[in-house]
Structures are given as structure tokens and as C-alpha cells.
Design a protein around this motif. Structure first.
Motif, PDB file in Angstrom:
ATOM      1  N   GLY A  42       0.856  -1.279  -0.144  1.00 27.35           N
ATOM      2  CA  GLY A  42      -0.159   0.368   0.049  1.00 27.35           C
ATOM      3  C   GLY A  42       0.965   1.049  -0.122  1.00 27.35           C
ATOM      4  N   SER A  43       0.346   2.705  -0.693  1.00 26.84           N
ATOM      5  CA  SER A  43       0.975   3.387  -0.445  1.00 26.84           C
ATOM      6  C   SER A  43       1.395   4.210   0.831  1.00 26.84           C
ATOM      7  N   THR A  44       0.814   4.381   1.879  1.00 28.25           N
ATOM      8  CA  THR A  44       0.701   4.540   3.196  1.00 28.25           C
ATOM      9  C   THR A  44       1.956   3.356   3.337  1.00 28.25           C
ATOM     10  N   THR A  45       1.739   2.384   3.842  1.00 36.29           N
ATOM     11  CA  THR A  45       3.018   1.123   4.162  1.00 36.29           C
ATOM     12  C   THR A  45       3.982   1.404   3.681  1.00 36.29           C
ATOM     13  N   LEU A  46       4.155   1.811   2.252  1.00 39.32           N
ATOM     14  CA  LEU A  46       5.293   2.198   1.185  1.00 39.32           C
ATOM     15  C   LEU A  46       6.394   3.235   2.264  1.00 39.32           C
ATOM     16  N   GLN A  47       5.134   4.620   2.989  1.00 38.11           N
ATOM     17  CA  GLN A  47       6.147   5.852   3.067  1.00 38.11           C
ATOM     18  C   GLN A  47       6.474   5.454   4.941  1.00 38.11           C
ATOM     19  N   ILE A  48       5.709   3.949   5.705  1.00 36.45           N
ATOM     20  CA  ILE A  48       6.225   3.702   6.658  1.00 36.45           C
ATOM     21  C   ILE A  48       8.032   3.702   6.651  1.00 36.45           C
ATOM     22  N   ALA A  49       7.542   2.169   5.188  1.00 35.86           N
ATOM     23  CA  ALA A  49       9.254   1.852   5.399  1.00 35.86           C
ATOM     24  C   ALA A  49      10.337   2.806   5.768  1.00 35.86           C
TER      25      ALA A  49
ATOM     26  N   LEU B 203      15.611  -5.157  13.323  1.00 38.12           N
ATOM     27  CA  LEU B 203      14.625  -4.921  13.190  1.00 38.12           C
ATOM     28  C   LEU B 203      14.283  -5.740  11.884  1.00 38.12           C
ATOM     29  N   THR B 204      13.234  -6.956  11.547  1.00 36.95           N
ATOM     30  CA  THR B 204      12.663  -8.146  10.361  1.00 36.95           C
ATOM     31  C   THR B 204      11.256  -7.064   9.595  1.00 36.95           C
ATOM     32  N   VAL B 205      11.253  -7.478   8.384  1.00 36.90           N
ATOM     33  CA  VAL B 205      10.299  -6.942   8.259  1.00 36.90           C
ATOM     34  C   VAL B 205       9.563  -7.591   7.760  1.00 36.90           C
ATOM     35  N   VAL B 206       8.775  -7.988   7.531  1.00 39.05           N
ATOM     36  CA  VAL B 206       7.959  -9.129   6.998  1.00 39.05           C
ATOM     37  C   VAL B 206       6.984  -8.337   5.571  1.00 39.05           C
ATOM     38  N   THR B 207       6.941  -8.527   4.282  1.00 42.74           N
ATOM     39  CA  THR B 207       6.163  -7.692   3.637  1.00 42.74           C
ATOM     40  C   THR B 207       5.807  -8.536   2.120  1.00 42.74           C
ATOM     41  N   ASN B 208       4.724  -7.997   1.311  1.00 41.14           N
ATOM     42  CA  ASN B 208       4.339  -8.877   0.477  1.00 41.14           C
ATOM     43  C   ASN B 208       3.757  -7.274  -0.780  1.00 41.14           C
ATOM     44  N   SER B 209       5.458  -6.833  -0.250  1.00 39.68           N
ATOM     45  CA  SER B 209       5.348  -5.278  -1.096  1.00 39.68           C
ATOM     46  C   SER B 209       6.577  -5.071  -1.839  1.00 39.68           C
ATOM     47  N   ILE B 210       6.188  -5.524  -3.568  1.00 44.27           N
ATOM     48  CA  ILE B 210       7.463  -5.448  -4.329  1.00 44.27           C
ATOM     49  C   ILE B 210       8.103  -3.833  -4.097  1.00 44.27           C
ATOM     50  N   PRO B 211       7.611  -2.467  -3.707  1.00 52.47           N
ATOM     51  CA  PRO B 211       7.705  -1.419  -4.003  1.00 52.47           C
ATOM     52  C   PRO B 211       8.432  -1.232  -1.941  1.00 52.47           C
ATOM     53  N   ILE B 212       8.383  -1.528  -0.825  1.00 51.84           N
ATOM     54  CA  ILE B 212       9.115  -1.695   0.316  1.00 51.84           C
ATOM     55  C   ILE B 212      10.226  -1.926  -0.234  1.00 51.84           C
ATOM     56  N   ILE B 213       9.875  -3.909  -0.628  1.00 49.70           N
ATOM     57  CA  ILE B 213      11.634  -4.566  -1.203  1.00 49.70           C
ATOM     58  C   ILE B 213      12.044  -3.115  -1.112  1.00 49.70           C
ATOM     59  N   ASN B 214      11.963  -3.126  -2.605  1.00 52.17           N
ATOM     60  CA  ASN B 214      13.156  -1.899  -2.785  1.00 52.17           C
ATOM     61  C   ASN B 214      13.233  -0.950  -2.083  1.00 52.17           C
ATOM     62  N   GLU B 215      12.823  -0.212  -1.621  1.00 46.13           N
ATOM     63  CA  GLU B 215      12.826   0.896  -0.791  1.00 46.13           C
ATOM     64  C   GLU B 215      13.898   0.095   0.465  1.00 46.13           C
ATOM     65  N   LEU B 216      13.922  -0.835   0.822  1.00 48.71           N
ATOM     66  CA  LEU B 216      14.525  -1.018   2.214  1.00 48.71           C
ATOM     67  C   LEU B 216      15.876  -2.156   1.487  1.00 48.71           C
ATOM     68  N   MET B 217      15.762  -2.074   0.839  1.00 52.91           N
ATOM     69  CA  MET B 217      16.835  -3.360   0.022  1.00 52.91           C
ATOM     70  C   MET B 217      17.737  -3.073   0.379  1.00 52.91           C
ATOM     71  N   ASN B 218      18.510  -1.610   0.383  1.00 62.06           N
ATOM     72  CA  ASN B 218      19.881  -1.810   0.580  1.00 62.06           C
ATOM     73  C   ASN B 218      20.120  -1.259   2.393  1.00 62.06           C
ATOM     74  N   SER B 219      19.190  -1.430   3.102  1.00 56.76           N
ATOM     75  CA  SER B 219      18.566  -0.930   4.837  1.00 56.76           C
ATOM     76  C   SER B 219      20.016  -2.266   5.709  1.00 56.76           C
ATOM     77  N   SER B 220      20.044  -2.278   6.619  1.00 53.15           N
ATOM     78  CA  SER B 220      21.012  -3.183   7.364  1.00 53.15           C
ATOM     79  C   SER B 220      18.871  -3.927   7.791  1.00 53.15           C
ATOM     80  N   ILE B 221      17.614  -3.599   7.781  1.00 50.87           N
ATOM     81  CA  ILE B 221      16.985  -4.621   7.890  1.00 50.87           C
ATOM     82  C   ILE B 221      16.715  -5.847   7.279  1.00 50.87           C
TER      83      ILE B 221
END
Length: 253
Positions: free
Chosen positions: A101-108, A117-135
Motif C-alpha cells: 500500500g502507499s501508506t505502508t510504503l511511507q512507513i518503510a 528489525l525484521t520486516v515481512v512484506t508482500n510489497s515489491i516497492p517496500i522491498i526495493n525501498e529497504l533493499m540497501n538497509s540493514s533490515i
């Protein structure tokens, strides 16, 4: 061009392009920004268009889900404030679920500095947003919904029961006192229902336009939701109603 002709032209342009920026509309119509804003204000009052951050789009039908691209820019300021408030509820060491969702993407965007932190998701944009973090990232397996840029899953494709989720942050297209939360897509609703049953704490991150709507597919009654985080534009009548429920309504400043 007469005002009525100009306003119809605006609608015609938006029907073709879905979303247009203020600059694109002023150039296409050869009018000033002030004139355009007057037209947009009138068309919004008539329910024909919706003003979004930096532009406009055709008014959303109550029967159809707007695209992810449209929601990325719609009510962006409110969603950013909601996301920042959600991030305050996320602590180092948590295992959380971030819904598509667009709001949860902003949370990322607000949690990249959290530790362990461990993030479980079904959102491809969220994966892209967090890909280069330590999460630590876990994406559920299943079928890709291209329009939503999400993965919808089934029991035979993903073992939900192995997940140990402390907090879940989901989106909703409809929120009412009587029916709880709802959404447009059956497959997305299935995933959300599963996650809600597994999570210790369930949060709904939704802007104020979602309140008072009960859309196509029921997800969960309010008693399953611990917190709903929304913006300050919420109709005050909802606040008193939520005070009579066990769901905590958190309103951003």
C-alpha cells in the motif's frame, strides 16, 4: 474558452491520462495557475475530480480501486505524517509485517535506522525501498499482482504459521464502526486476514478519506484491530464513536 468548456476539457484530459500535474494542465489549457485552481475547486465540489498533491485526477469510484501510482501521490502529506506516527510504534528488535500500500510504503522510509528489525512484506516497492538497509527482509511467496506491485499468497505456497510477527501494519480502503475494515481485492484481503490472526498487535494505517466506507471485501471487524492511525482531517463524529470501541484511534498532528 468559456469556463464550462474549460472544465469539461479538464475532465477529458484526466480521463485519458488518469493523473495530471498542475503544470501539465495549465500548459495544455493555456491558462494561469489561479484560473486552474478555481476550476479544480469547483470540479472537486461537484465530485467530478479529486485534487492530489501537485495535481488532480478523476474522482475515485466507490466500486473500484485506484491504481498504486495514483495512490502514491494522493494525500501524500497526510500519509507521510501517518507513517511517521507508525514508526514511533516500531522498536529495535521487532519483527513486523508491512502490507502492500502507499501508506505502508511511507512507513518503510522512516524505519531504516532501526536496529535488529525484521520486516515481512508482500510489497515489491517496500522491498526495493529497504533493499540497501540493514533490515532483515522476508517476502512472502505467491502470485504477483502487477497493478498493485504486490504478492498475493495461498496456504500451499507459504507457511504462515512459521511466522512470529509482533506488529502488523496494514492498509484498508474502507473503515466503519459497524463492519470494521474492508478492501477491494479478495486475494489481498485473504493475505491480510491471515496476517491479522498471527500478529500480536494489529495496526491499520489509513488516511481520513477511508472512514465511513465499506467496500467490496470484508477483512476484519474492529475488535481484531488494536490501533488505527490516521490524519487530522478525520470527521470529528468518528472520534466519539471510536471512544466506545476497544480500538485505539491515533490522530496525527
Amino acid at each position: 474558452m468559456f469556463p464550462l468548456e474549460r472544465q469539461q476539457k479538464i475532465i477529458d484530459l484526466l480521463k485519458v491520462n488518469n493523473v495530471l500535474k498542475i503544470t501539465e494542465l495549465t500548459e495544455a489549457l493555456n491558462i494561469s495557475t489561479d484560473t486552474l485552481r478555481r476550476d479544480l475547486n469547483l470540479l472537486e465540489k461537484q465530485g467530478k475530480i479529486e485534487k492530489i498533491y501537485g495535481g488532480a485526477k478523476i474522482a475515485e469510484s466507490k466500486f473500484f480501486e485506484s491504481s498504486m501510482e495514483e495512490r502514491m501521490v494522493s494525500h501524500l502529506e497526510e500519509k507521510e505524517k501517518i507513517a511517521a506516527k507508525c514508526a514511533e510504534h516500531i522498536e529495535d528488535g521487532d519483527c513486523i509485517y508491512l502490507d502492500s500500500g502507499s501508506t505502508t510504503l511511507q512507513i518503510a522510509k522512516y524505519i531504516k535506522d532501526k536496529k535488529n528489525l525484521t520486516v515481512v512484506t508482500n510489497s515489491i516497492p517496500i522491498i526495493n525501498e529497504l533493499m540497501n538497509s540493514s533490515i532483515e527482509l522476508i517476502i512472502i511467496g505467491g502470485k504477483i499482482r502487477r497493478n498493485e506491485q504486490s504478492v498475493v499468497t495461498y496456504d500451499y505456497l507459504f507457511n504462515f504459521n512459521e511466522l512470529n510477527i509482533l506488529k502488523t501494519f496494514i492498509c484498508a480502503s474502507g473503515i466503519t464502526i459497524e463492519k470494521g475494515i474492508s478492501d477491494y481485492n479478495l486475494e489481498e484481503a485473504f493475505t491480510r486476514k491471515k496476517i491479522i490472526e498471527l500478529s500480536n498487535l494489529n495496526y491499520v494505517a489509513a488516511d481520513s478519506t477511508k472512514f465511513g466506507k465499506n467496500v467490496t471485501v470484508h477483512i476484519a471487524p474492529l475488535e481484531k484491530i488494536d490501533y488505527i492511525i490516521t490524519d487530522s482531517h478525520i470527521n470529528k463524529s468518528f472520534i466519539s464513536k471510536f471512544n466506545k470501541t476497544n480500538t485505539n484511534l491515533v490522530i496525527t498532528e
